[in-house]
Write a protein that holds these residues in place. Structure first.
Motif, PDB file in Angstrom:
ATOM      1  N   HIS A   1       0.868  -1.184   0.000  1.00  0.00           N
ATOM      2  CA  HIS A   1       0.000   0.000   0.000  1.00  0.00           C
ATOM      3  C   HIS A   1       0.905   1.233   0.000  1.00  0.00           C
ATOM      4  O   HIS A   1       0.884   2.046   0.932  1.00  0.00           O
ATOM      5  N   ALA A   2       1.706   1.346  -1.048  1.00  0.00           N
ATOM      6  CA  ALA A   2       2.813   2.303  -1.048  1.00  0.00           C
ATOM      7  C   ALA A   2       2.358   3.750  -0.945  1.00  0.00           C
ATOM      8  O   ALA A   2       2.953   4.546  -0.220  1.00  0.00           O
ATOM      9  N   ARG A   3       1.314   4.101  -1.664  1.00  0.00           N
ATOM     10  CA  ARG A   3       0.860   5.490  -1.637  1.00  0.00           C
ATOM     11  C   ARG A   3       0.450   5.896  -0.228  1.00  0.00           C
ATOM     12  O   ARG A   3       0.873   6.926   0.287  1.00  0.00           O
ATOM     13  N   ASP A   4      -0.419   5.090   0.396  1.00  0.00           N
ATOM     14  CA  ASP A   4      -0.916   5.437   1.724  1.00  0.00           C
ATOM     15  C   ASP A   4       0.191   5.412   2.769  1.00  0.00           C
ATOM     16  O   ASP A   4       0.328   6.336   3.573  1.00  0.00           O
ATOM     17  N   LYS A   5       0.988   4.354   2.741  1.00  0.00           N
ATOM     18  CA  LYS A   5       2.017   4.224   3.774  1.00  0.00           C
ATOM     19  C   LYS A   5       3.052   5.336   3.662  1.00  0.00           C
ATOM     20  O   LYS A   5       3.477   5.906   4.675  1.00  0.00           O
ATOM     21  N   SER A   6       3.465   5.660   2.453  1.00  0.00           N
ATOM     22  CA  SER A   6       4.456   6.721   2.293  1.00  0.00           C
ATOM     23  C   SER A   6       3.906   8.046   2.788  1.00  0.00           C
ATOM     24  O   SER A   6       4.613   8.839   3.431  1.00  0.00           O
ATOM     25  N   LEU A   7       2.623   8.302   2.528  1.00  0.00           N
ATOM     26  CA  LEU A   7       2.003   9.549   2.970  1.00  0.00           C
ATOM     27  C   LEU A   7       1.948   9.619   4.497  1.00  0.00           C
ATOM     28  O   LEU A   7       2.317  10.630   5.102  1.00  0.00           O
ATOM     29  N   TYR A   8       1.516   8.525   5.129  1.00  0.00           N
ATOM     30  CA  TYR A   8       1.406   8.523   6.588  1.00  0.00           C
ATOM     31  C   TYR A   8       2.777   8.622   7.258  1.00  0.00           C
ATOM     32  O   TYR A   8       2.920   9.228   8.324  1.00  0.00           O
ATOM     33  N   LEU A   9       3.783   8.042   6.628  1.00  0.00           N
ATOM     34  CA  LEU A   9       5.138   8.124   7.189  1.00  0.00           C
ATOM     35  C   LEU A   9       5.658   9.557   7.221  1.00  0.00           C
ATOM     36  O   LEU A   9       6.477   9.902   8.085  1.00  0.00           O
ATOM     37  N   THR A  10       5.177  10.397   6.307  1.00  0.00           N
ATOM     38  CA  THR A  10       5.637  11.787   6.349  1.00  0.00           C
ATOM     39  C   THR A  10       5.183  12.478   7.619  1.00  0.00           C
ATOM     40  O   THR A  10       5.901  13.321   8.163  1.00  0.00           O
ATOM     41  N   TRP A  11       4.002  12.128   8.101  1.00  0.00           N
ATOM     42  CA  TRP A  11       3.552  12.715   9.378  1.00  0.00           C
ATOM     43  C   TRP A  11       4.381  12.170  10.543  1.00  0.00           C
ATOM     44  O   TRP A  11       4.718  12.913  11.465  1.00  0.00           O
ATOM     45  N   LEU A  12       4.724  10.896  10.485  1.00  0.00           N
ATOM     46  CA  LEU A  12       5.560  10.328  11.538  1.00  0.00           C
ATOM     47  C   LEU A  12       6.931  11.012  11.557  1.00  0.00           C
ATOM     48  O   LEU A  12       7.478  11.302  12.628  1.00  0.00           O
ATOM     49  N   ALA A  13       7.468  11.303  10.388  1.00  0.00           N
ATOM     50  CA  ALA A  13       8.760  11.989  10.314  1.00  0.00           C
ATOM     51  C   ALA A  13       8.677  13.370  10.958  1.00  0.00           C
ATOM     52  O   ALA A  13       9.570  13.768  11.719  1.00  0.00           O
ATOM     53  N   HIS A  14       7.613  14.098  10.651  1.00  0.00           N
ATOM     54  CA  HIS A  14       7.429  15.417  11.256  1.00  0.00           C
ATOM     55  C   HIS A  14       7.315  15.312  12.774  1.00  0.00           C
ATOM     56  O   HIS A  14       7.868  16.148  13.509  1.00  0.00           O
ATOM     57  N   ALA A  15       6.584  14.297  13.247  1.00  0.00           N
ATOM     58  CA  ALA A  15       6.404  14.135  14.693  1.00  0.00           C
ATOM     59  C   ALA A  15       7.739  13.838  15.372  1.00  0.00           C
ATOM     60  O   ALA A  15       8.033  14.385  16.451  1.00  0.00           O
ATOM     61  N   TYR A  16       8.551  12.981  14.757  1.00  0.00           N
ATOM     62  CA  TYR A  16       9.876  12.692  15.324  1.00  0.00           C
ATOM     63  C   TYR A  16      10.743  13.949  15.363  1.00  0.00           C
ATOM     64  O   TYR A  16      11.478  14.186  16.329  1.00  0.00           O
ATOM     65  N   LEU A  17      10.671  14.754  14.319  1.00  0.00           N
ATOM     66  CA  LEU A  17      11.470  15.973  14.296  1.00  0.00           C
ATOM     67  C   LEU A  17      11.011  16.940  15.387  1.00  0.00           C
ATOM     68  O   LEU A  17      11.833  17.576  16.054  1.00  0.00           O
ATOM     69  N   ASP A  18       9.706  17.043  15.585  1.00  0.00           N
ATOM     70  CA  ASP A  18       9.184  17.884  16.666  1.00  0.00           C
ATOM     71  C   ASP A  18       9.673  17.405  18.026  1.00  0.00           C
ATOM     72  O   ASP A  18       9.840  18.207  18.954  1.00  0.00           O
TER      73      ASP A  18
END
Length: 252
Positions: free
Chosen positions: A180-197
């Motif tokens: 489910h590459a489209r969905d998973k890649s999109l959701y991972l971008t939010w996880l990346a932002h959260a880790y950076l925060d």
């Protein structure tokens, strides 16, 4: 529909089908970055659903429109609230959960933490309430507890609350298949932002790298757009080796 001769009941069913298809076409246009077409299709969906007297479908049309408004820099709070009111409390559980999720997202993008939490709670209540086993329409059948966890994580990320966002996203994505590459890649971008925060810079770089790998070759423009936004946030941390490597790779 313009040339059909049918009973009133059949006509309403056909109008509902027109509304569903307009929503799907609108989503495809939105995901491809064709925003003018998307909004026109969502308006058409709302008109058809209203004429069909299908309150749940009319509410979903407004929820789609609210989501687009939020994603293009416009407040979607009023439209999202109208979507919930249009569908009414009699809508099936998955429909109510979907509309409250979209309302939570609109509030989160507007920086309204209290309203976000309230809408998320209403979505969870819908999924776990007494009528949660009542069948809903096919177009809302994908809404489940994992989808709600993802939306929780996205909302708390937008509100810069990483202690809430990271656990929700990590749990939801733990067994999310890479196919489910489209969905998973999109959701991972939010996880990346959260880790950076949260100050976890190396981990955020690892996560966005995974998102970029998954998004290669897919039709949706949104994962790459969000990855590009994230890379801008990483620029001040270029002295960290994994970040420098990632930025150099993205510049190639």
């Amino acid at each position: 529909m313009r040339h059909a001769s049918c009973t009133e009941t059949t006509g309403r069913q056909l109008l509902s089908l027109v509304a569903e298809q307009a929503q799907q076409a609108g989503w495809a246009a939105f995901d491809a970055g064709r925003q003018t077409e998307a909004s026109a299709l969502y308006e058409k969906a709302f008109q058809a659903a209203t004429e069909a007297q299908n309150a749940a479908l009319a509410g979903n049309s407004l929820a789609f429109l609210a989501y687009q408004q939020v994603s293009t820099g416009t407040s979607g709070v009023a439209t999202a609230a109208a979507s919930c009111e249009t569908a009414s409390a009699d809508a099936p559980a998955t429909v109510r959960a979907l509309l409250f999720e979209r309302r939570a997202w609109a509030h989160a993008k507007a920086g309204q933490a209290k309203e976000t939490e309230q809408a998320l709670g209403q979505a969870e209540e819908a999924l776990t309430g007494n009528d949660s086993d009542r069948p809903g329409p096919d177009w809302s059948s994908w809404v489940d507890t994992r989808e709600l966890q993802i939306m929780k994580g996205r909302c708390w990320t937008e509100l810069h609350r990483p202690l809430r966002a990271v656990p929700a996203l990590e749990a939801a994505l733990a067994d999310f298949d890479d196919t489910h590459a489209r969905d998973k890649s999109l959701y991972l971008t939010w996880l990346a932002h959260a880790y950076l925060d949260a100050g976890e810079i190396e981990q955020s770089a690892t996560v966005i790298t995974k998102a970029m790998d998954l998004s290669t070759g897919i039709g949706s423009v949104r994962p790459q757009q969000r990855a590009n936004e994230f890379l801008l946030r990483l620029q001040p941390h270029r002295t960290i080796a994994p970040v420098a490597e990632l930025l150099d790779r993205a510049a190639m």
